[in-house]
Scaffold this active site. Sequence first.
Site, PDB file in Angstrom:
ATOM      1  N   ASP A  57     -32.281  76.991 -30.549  1.00 12.18           N
ATOM      2  CA  ASP A  57     -31.225  76.643 -31.503  1.00 12.18           C
ATOM      3  C   ASP A  57     -29.907  77.230 -31.009  1.00 12.18           C
ATOM      4  O   ASP A  57     -29.828  78.428 -30.706  1.00 12.18           O
ATOM      5  CB  ASP A  57     -31.554  77.192 -32.893  1.00 12.18           C
ATOM      6  CG  ASP A  57     -30.656  76.597 -33.962  1.00 12.18           C
ATOM      7  OD1 ASP A  57     -30.228  75.439 -33.810  1.00 12.18           O
ATOM      8  OD2 ASP A  57     -30.382  77.282 -34.960  1.00 12.18           O
ATOM      9  N   HIS A  95     -17.904  76.485 -37.634  1.00 12.55           N
ATOM     10  CA  HIS A  95     -18.953  77.300 -38.248  1.00 12.55           C
ATOM     11  C   HIS A  95     -18.877  78.745 -37.754  1.00 12.55           C
ATOM     12  O   HIS A  95     -18.892  79.692 -38.556  1.00 12.55           O
ATOM     13  CB  HIS A  95     -20.320  76.701 -37.923  1.00 12.55           C
ATOM     14  CG  HIS A  95     -21.477  77.550 -38.339  1.00 12.55           C
ATOM     15  ND1 HIS A  95     -21.765  77.835 -39.659  1.00 12.55           N
ATOM     16  CD2 HIS A  95     -22.428  78.199 -37.601  1.00 12.55           C
ATOM     17  CE1 HIS A  95     -22.833  78.607 -39.724  1.00 12.55           C
ATOM     18  NE2 HIS A  95     -23.255  78.844 -38.484  1.00 12.55           N
ATOM     19  N   GLU A 111     -21.408  78.852 -45.696  1.00 14.02           N
ATOM     20  CA  GLU A 111     -19.999  78.482 -45.586  1.00 14.02           C
ATOM     21  C   GLU A 111     -19.487  77.806 -46.853  1.00 14.02           C
ATOM     22  O   GLU A 111     -18.378  78.103 -47.320  1.00 14.02           O
ATOM     23  CB  GLU A 111     -19.804  77.521 -44.418  1.00 14.02           C
ATOM     24  CG  GLU A 111     -19.949  78.124 -43.045  1.00 14.02           C
ATOM     25  CD  GLU A 111     -19.770  77.048 -41.991  1.00 14.02           C
ATOM     26  OE1 GLU A 111     -18.633  76.826 -41.559  1.00 14.02           O
ATOM     27  OE2 GLU A 111     -20.787  76.424 -41.616  1.00 14.02           O
ATOM     28  N   THR A 135     -38.483  75.102 -39.631  1.00  4.31           N
ATOM     29  CA  THR A 135     -37.446  74.195 -39.138  1.00  4.31           C
ATOM     30  C   THR A 135     -37.986  72.781 -39.347  1.00  4.31           C
ATOM     31  O   THR A 135     -39.107  72.488 -38.942  1.00  4.31           O
ATOM     32  CB  THR A 135     -37.152  74.427 -37.653  1.00  4.31           C
ATOM     33  OG1 THR A 135     -36.702  75.776 -37.455  1.00  4.31           O
ATOM     34  CG2 THR A 135     -36.082  73.467 -37.146  1.00  4.31           C
ATOM     35  N   GLN A 172     -31.528  87.760 -42.386  1.00  4.69           N
ATOM     36  CA  GLN A 172     -30.779  87.630 -41.143  1.00  4.69           C
ATOM     37  C   GLN A 172     -29.713  88.716 -41.012  1.00  4.69           C
ATOM     38  O   GLN A 172     -29.546  89.323 -39.945  1.00  4.69           O
ATOM     39  CB  GLN A 172     -30.124  86.250 -41.073  1.00  4.69           C
ATOM     40  CG  GLN A 172     -29.334  85.998 -39.801  1.00  4.69           C
ATOM     41  CD  GLN A 172     -28.693  84.616 -39.783  1.00  4.69           C
ATOM     42  OE1 GLN A 172     -28.810  83.839 -40.735  1.00  4.69           O
ATOM     43  NE2 GLN A 172     -28.011  84.300 -38.708  1.00  4.69           N
ATOM     44  N   GLU A 189     -29.347  74.631 -42.695  1.00  4.50           N
ATOM     45  CA  GLU A 189     -28.366  74.377 -41.643  1.00  4.50           C
ATOM     46  C   GLU A 189     -28.522  72.927 -41.202  1.00  4.50           C
ATOM     47  O   GLU A 189     -29.580  72.537 -40.698  1.00  4.50           O
ATOM     48  CB  GLU A 189     -28.557  75.329 -40.455  1.00  4.50           C
ATOM     49  CG  GLU A 189     -28.214  76.766 -40.792  1.00  4.50           C
ATOM     50  CD  GLU A 189     -28.204  77.681 -39.580  1.00  4.50           C
ATOM     51  OE1 GLU A 189     -28.633  77.237 -38.492  1.00  4.50           O
ATOM     52  OE2 GLU A 189     -27.763  78.837 -39.729  1.00  4.50           O
ATOM     53  N   ARG A 241     -30.604  84.203 -45.279  1.00  6.62           N
ATOM     54  CA  ARG A 241     -29.376  84.891 -44.885  1.00  6.62           C
ATOM     55  C   ARG A 241     -29.435  86.398 -45.108  1.00  6.62           C
ATOM     56  O   ARG A 241     -28.856  87.166 -44.319  1.00  6.62           O
ATOM     57  CB  ARG A 241     -28.181  84.292 -45.641  1.00  6.62           C
ATOM     58  CG  ARG A 241     -27.923  82.827 -45.365  1.00  6.62           C
ATOM     59  CD  ARG A 241     -27.634  82.567 -43.903  1.00  6.62           C
ATOM     60  NE  ARG A 241     -27.227  81.170 -43.690  1.00  6.62           N
ATOM     61  CZ  ARG A 241     -27.043  80.621 -42.507  1.00  6.62           C
ATOM     62  NH1 ARG A 241     -27.231  81.348 -41.416  1.00  6.62           N
ATOM     63  NH2 ARG A 241     -26.683  79.362 -42.397  1.00  6.62           N
ATOM     64  N   LYS A 295     -35.274  83.103 -39.307  1.00  6.67           N
ATOM     65  CA  LYS A 295     -35.211  81.714 -38.855  1.00  6.67           C
ATOM     66  C   LYS A 295     -36.588  81.130 -38.531  1.00  6.67           C
ATOM     67  O   LYS A 295     -36.752  79.916 -38.512  1.00  6.67           O
ATOM     68  CB  LYS A 295     -34.345  81.619 -37.588  1.00  6.67           C
ATOM     69  CG  LYS A 295     -32.913  82.075 -37.768  1.00  6.67           C
ATOM     70  CD  LYS A 295     -32.067  80.994 -38.386  1.00  6.67           C
ATOM     71  CE  LYS A 295     -30.592  81.351 -38.304  1.00  6.67           C
ATOM     72  NZ  LYS A 295     -29.734  80.239 -38.740  1.00  6.67           N
TER      73      LYS A 295
END
Length: 405
Positions: A119, A126, A351, A250, A233, A192, A230, A246
Amino acid sequence: MSTRAWAETGDDGGFGLANLPYGIFTRSGGPPRAGVRIGDRVLDLAGLAAAGLVEDRGWFAAGSLNAFMAAGRAAWAANRARLTELLGGEAHRADVEPHLVPLGAVELARPFEVADYVDFYSSEHHAANVGRMFRPQGEPLLPNWKRLPVGYHGRAGTVYPSGTPVVRPCGQRRVPGQDEPGFGPSLRLDIEAEVGFVAGVPSAPGRPVAVDAFRDHVFGFVLVNDWSARDVQQWEAQPLGPFLSKSFATSVSPWVVPVAALEAARVAPPAQDPAPLPYLRTAEPWGLDLRLEVLINGGRVAEPPFREMYWTSPQQLAHATVNGAPLRTGDLFASGTVSGPGRGQRGCLLELTWNGAEPVTLADGSARAFLEDGDTVTIRGTAPGPDGAVIGLGEVTGTVLPATC
């Protein structure tokens, strides 16, 4: 040759003759087999091969596209030309029509077996937004960001097909105001919106893949949702990069759009300054005018523009192999979060809500800083095709289930 397939009925939804994406499907409990989407139907490639209508070397009566992807560019081009011939003229209709299956009568699977998963972090918008959030007193971009496509190695075993529920992950996270970390379900589960490409033809160990060899190795593109915890992370990515935040899930879309179907979507990418090192320089414009849409519980929350990505797909592939790492059939490379300059163009809740400080309002009037259990996230994509056609990338979707820790 007609630009419209006789198999299309009304609006093709972006799945007309100019697209012809590949996938894996099952029907009525039968074995998995390869198919191509045309309009609202699936063309059974294994059935066509058994009838002698397309060449087959054990490619299509299989549970994945990997064998066909490994066959190489000449085989891909020949099959695409043959399908265009079969679907573009009435002469073959009687032979081909029995092999068309309504989309609603099939179940779609993950289209390929994932060998490795990488990734990237290739959107300047971003990366700069994240820098402003977490390093407000410093430069938004770290010094190396415009020198190379930053990325991390993910986990191939947790790349799931669209529609697979996502269990809220657990892990260490430090709640604001507390000195010590705790353990529990992620409180800041995010998505994402990304675009990925999948390798077909391998490369030899120690032999980098040049930027101009992209078409010789890459089979096609998919939509990707790289789910992210998050809070996990933020705690674990000191000093290294993402790991458990992560690796839990996915999601990928079911249709692989061939590279050839996106030729009309190629545009000039953003100007790169400073100039990349020679191994990252491209002679062709490899930005892609892909238009994404992010929905939560059916309501649109963002429209990220892929053409804004700073690092292109050929540059990502060249960088991933420049150290001699071999390319394998089924290697998946994701773009990283796709974001544009506008607030409504941001491809993740981190974001969109500015790390939870500015929640977004959903279609039902409820607000979200991050995802709640039961939320369903869908990412859709389209691209311009030749002669005004639309190329559909389909969609990737997933619903959040409660944590089990």
